[in-house]
Design an enzyme around this catalytic site. Sequence first.
Site, PDB file in Angstrom:
ATOM      1  N   ASP A  87      -1.893  18.172  14.374  1.00  0.00           N
ATOM      2  CA  ASP A  87      -2.306  17.634  13.078  1.00  0.00           C
ATOM      3  C   ASP A  87      -1.052  17.624  12.198  1.00  0.00           C
ATOM      4  O   ASP A  87      -0.634  18.665  11.689  1.00  0.00           O
ATOM      5  CB  ASP A  87      -3.395  18.523  12.460  1.00  0.00           C
ATOM      6  CG  ASP A  87      -3.834  17.984  11.094  1.00  0.00           C
ATOM      7  OD1 ASP A  87      -3.123  17.111  10.555  1.00  0.00           O
ATOM      8  OD2 ASP A  87      -4.871  18.427  10.592  1.00  0.00           O
ATOM      9  N   PHE A  88      -0.457  16.455  12.069  1.00  0.00           N
ATOM     10  CA  PHE A  88       0.863  16.406  11.428  1.00  0.00           C
ATOM     11  C   PHE A  88       0.823  16.478   9.906  1.00  0.00           C
ATOM     12  O   PHE A  88       1.823  16.340   9.249  1.00  0.00           O
ATOM     13  CB  PHE A  88       1.666  15.178  11.872  1.00  0.00           C
ATOM     14  CG  PHE A  88       0.841  14.113  12.504  1.00  0.00           C
ATOM     15  CD1 PHE A  88       0.873  13.949  13.873  1.00  0.00           C
ATOM     16  CD2 PHE A  88       0.046  13.296  11.730  1.00  0.00           C
ATOM     17  CE1 PHE A  88       0.111  12.981  14.481  1.00  0.00           C
ATOM     18  CE2 PHE A  88      -0.722  12.326  12.332  1.00  0.00           C
ATOM     19  CZ  PHE A  88      -0.699  12.161  13.713  1.00  0.00           C
ATOM     20  N   LYS A 148       6.094  -0.465   7.213  1.00  0.00           N
ATOM     21  CA  LYS A 148       5.591  -1.014   5.955  1.00  0.00           C
ATOM     22  C   LYS A 148       4.062  -1.047   5.998  1.00  0.00           C
ATOM     23  O   LYS A 148       3.501  -0.995   7.096  1.00  0.00           O
ATOM     24  CB  LYS A 148       6.203  -2.395   5.696  1.00  0.00           C
ATOM     25  CG  LYS A 148       5.903  -3.443   6.782  1.00  0.00           C
ATOM     26  CD  LYS A 148       4.882  -4.404   6.337  1.00  0.00           C
ATOM     27  CE  LYS A 148       4.112  -5.096   7.347  1.00  0.00           C
ATOM     28  NZ  LYS A 148       2.920  -5.735   7.053  1.00  0.00           N
ATOM     29  N   LYS A 182      14.115  -9.840  14.153  1.00  0.00           N
ATOM     30  CA  LYS A 182      13.983 -11.149  14.831  1.00  0.00           C
ATOM     31  C   LYS A 182      15.358 -11.828  14.896  1.00  0.00           C
ATOM     32  O   LYS A 182      16.049 -11.930  13.881  1.00  0.00           O
ATOM     33  CB  LYS A 182      12.985 -12.040  14.086  1.00  0.00           C
ATOM     34  CG  LYS A 182      11.531 -11.554  14.202  1.00  0.00           C
ATOM     35  CD  LYS A 182      10.561 -12.556  13.596  1.00  0.00           C
ATOM     36  CE  LYS A 182       9.153 -11.995  13.467  1.00  0.00           C
ATOM     37  NZ  LYS A 182       8.349 -12.005  14.686  1.00  0.00           N
ATOM     38  N   GLU A 216      -0.307 -18.110  10.216  1.00  0.00           N
ATOM     39  CA  GLU A 216      -0.887 -17.371  11.350  1.00  0.00           C
ATOM     40  C   GLU A 216      -2.209 -17.994  11.765  1.00  0.00           C
ATOM     41  O   GLU A 216      -2.974 -18.462  10.911  1.00  0.00           O
ATOM     42  CB  GLU A 216      -1.129 -15.920  10.960  1.00  0.00           C
ATOM     43  CG  GLU A 216       0.156 -15.161  10.714  1.00  0.00           C
ATOM     44  CD  GLU A 216      -0.104 -13.679  10.687  1.00  0.00           C
ATOM     45  OE1 GLU A 216      -0.275 -13.095  11.772  1.00  0.00           O
ATOM     46  OE2 GLU A 216      -0.171 -13.118   9.582  1.00  0.00           O
ATOM     47  N   HIS A 240       8.109  -9.204   4.668  1.00  0.00           N
ATOM     48  CA  HIS A 240       8.749 -10.177   5.556  1.00  0.00           C
ATOM     49  C   HIS A 240       9.319 -11.363   4.769  1.00  0.00           C
ATOM     50  O   HIS A 240      10.455 -11.780   4.984  1.00  0.00           O
ATOM     51  CB  HIS A 240       7.747 -10.721   6.581  1.00  0.00           C
ATOM     52  CG  HIS A 240       7.027  -9.650   7.362  1.00  0.00           C
ATOM     53  ND1 HIS A 240       7.599  -8.451   7.665  1.00  0.00           N
ATOM     54  CD2 HIS A 240       5.779  -9.617   7.899  1.00  0.00           C
ATOM     55  CE1 HIS A 240       6.739  -7.714   8.365  1.00  0.00           C
ATOM     56  NE2 HIS A 240       5.620  -8.409   8.511  1.00  0.00           N
ATOM     57  N   LYS A 323      -3.728 -16.376   6.884  1.00  0.00           N
ATOM     58  CA  LYS A 323      -4.388 -16.052   8.155  1.00  0.00           C
ATOM     59  C   LYS A 323      -5.350 -17.186   8.510  1.00  0.00           C
ATOM     60  O   LYS A 323      -5.815 -17.915   7.640  1.00  0.00           O
ATOM     61  CB  LYS A 323      -5.203 -14.777   8.001  1.00  0.00           C
ATOM     62  CG  LYS A 323      -4.374 -13.535   7.749  1.00  0.00           C
ATOM     63  CD  LYS A 323      -4.102 -12.793   9.032  1.00  0.00           C
ATOM     64  CE  LYS A 323      -3.373 -11.495   8.821  1.00  0.00           C
ATOM     65  NZ  LYS A 323      -2.489 -11.158   9.930  1.00  0.00           N
TER      66      LYS A 323
HETATM   67  C1  BG6 Z   1       2.555  -7.735  10.213  1.00  0.00           C
HETATM   68  C2  BG6 Z   1       1.288  -7.962   9.428  1.00  0.00           C
HETATM   69  O1  BG6 Z   1       3.498  -7.066   9.441  1.00  0.00           O
HETATM   70  O2  BG6 Z   1       3.081  -8.989  10.605  1.00  0.00           O
HETATM   71  C3  BG6 Z   1       0.286  -8.739  10.238  1.00  0.00           C
HETATM   72  O3  BG6 Z   1       0.750  -6.713   9.053  1.00  0.00           O
HETATM   73  C4  BG6 Z   1       0.901 -10.005  10.757  1.00  0.00           C
HETATM   74  O4  BG6 Z   1      -0.874  -9.032   9.487  1.00  0.00           O
HETATM   75  C5  BG6 Z   1       2.221  -9.730  11.447  1.00  0.00           C
HETATM   76  O5  BG6 Z   1      -0.023 -10.598  11.662  1.00  0.00           O
HETATM   77  C6  BG6 Z   1       2.943 -11.010  11.793  1.00  0.00           C
HETATM   78  O6  BG6 Z   1       4.055 -10.708  12.579  1.00  0.00           O
HETATM   79  P1  BG6 Z   1       4.637 -11.787  13.561  1.00  0.00           P
HETATM   80  O7  BG6 Z   1       5.870 -11.170  14.104  1.00  0.00           O
HETATM   81  O8  BG6 Z   1       3.585 -12.052  14.589  1.00  0.00           O
HETATM   82  O9  BG6 Z   1       4.884 -13.005  12.718  1.00  0.00           O
END
Ligand code: BG6
Length: 464
Positions: A87-88, A148, A182, A216, A240, A323
Amino acid sequence: MNKCNKNLKTSIDLIILGATGDLAHKKLFPALYNLYDDFSFKEKFNIIALGRQDLSNSEFCSKFNDTINPSQKRDLFYNKIEYIQCDFTKKEELKLLKNNLDKTCSSKILYLALPPVIYKDVIQALIEAQFNIPCEEHSTFTRIVLEKPFGNNLESAIELNKTILSGFKEKQVFRIDHYLGKEPIQNIFSFRFANNSFENIWSSKYIDNIQIKVLEDIGVEDRGSFYDANGALVDVFQNHILQMLSILTMDRPKEFTEEYIREEKNNILKTLIYKSSLKGQYDGYRDEDNVDKNSKRETFIAVKLDINSKRWENTPIYIQTGKYLNEKRTEISVVFKENEPNLFKEKNNPNVLKFLIQPELGIELKLLGKVPSISDYMLSDIDMVYRYSNFFRELKSEYEKLLIDCILGNQINFTRSDEIDNAWRLVDEIEDDIKEKEPLIYQKESKGPSNTDTFIEQDSRYWQ
Ligand code: BG6
């Protein structure tokens, strides 16, 4: 008996807190497995997996049977893993672990693959158990890696930083944003600063606008509760997208080092100005598990920003992320000013430089060219294309690259605390503006809310 041995000074314990969680399962352990052959020092590399569940080593390892293919190498890799129930949040348990690990006096990487809500408690417990203090006598290091989102607004991020820096030095802190691992994003540095041609025209004198899209095709999946508390702004934009933007627009660093690069990125993040936004939500989001039935949370957002600097005055930034759209695509478009006055009778399309981040990796430059003909002089769009797949094979995944950076102590691809704070300053302002607004509902697998095009067209510009 203390087994401290100078010969072991390069041995590293990678301690994963939250090893039974989703991130560890889908990303970390597969990345570590792929790196297994690359570790020239693998004999001295130990993986210590911490989780709350009562599991034997083999029960723990069998959890990866769906993400790591069976092979002889997999067995060797599994042998490197030691699972420990812990249990950290409890300093006594961590202290016990620390005492055991100290018997071999290794360097330590503490990887917090945990829900951010418990970061503060865990970090405090780690500090109380003296996990932050490396063994000076044997020149070992201790580093801490955090996923994050780092806080959920400016106030909580400052608080969290205070907690971390009460025990760790900034040099020990690795705030992960996997986008910085990336390849096409890391390549922006070389594109801009190794090639003079574009850097000379990298300003509002030549660039009309910049666009960033992170689209996405999946929904919130099993993360309804996290997503409903955060939304697209916190999940993707705060980290990001703002990281990509800062790398794309920063001034040339004095040297290619973490100190100068992060300073220049931060100089951009400080100067971002929020102009307007458009908020959307996919149809059916409110029926997802663990999502409020009346949720106003954005699953799509388009944002217009300005950069308050001489270089970028009059170059707006347009961003969209969401999304459940009709495609998975991340790209950055740099749209150049049109050629005026136009010598040719047709409409003058702007030149566009595109950084393709995924699914295809590369760079495209959209130009105008003459259509071959006998007499007419007609123009058409032509693309100059660079694709990674034509030059490079088998790229490492983001997590593989970032883990190696962390092992080597290279912080270029990790964010500094002031970058995080400045990103939150902007995000808090946007959040305040949108939180009470009703989102525009869009159909799943569509391009997002129907007004997304108008959002940019009202400035007489177009999504690229
Ligand atoms: C994550 C998000 O940081 O990045 C996700 O929490 C998202 O919701 C993901 O789907 C997207 O990452 P990638 O590399 O697939 O574009």
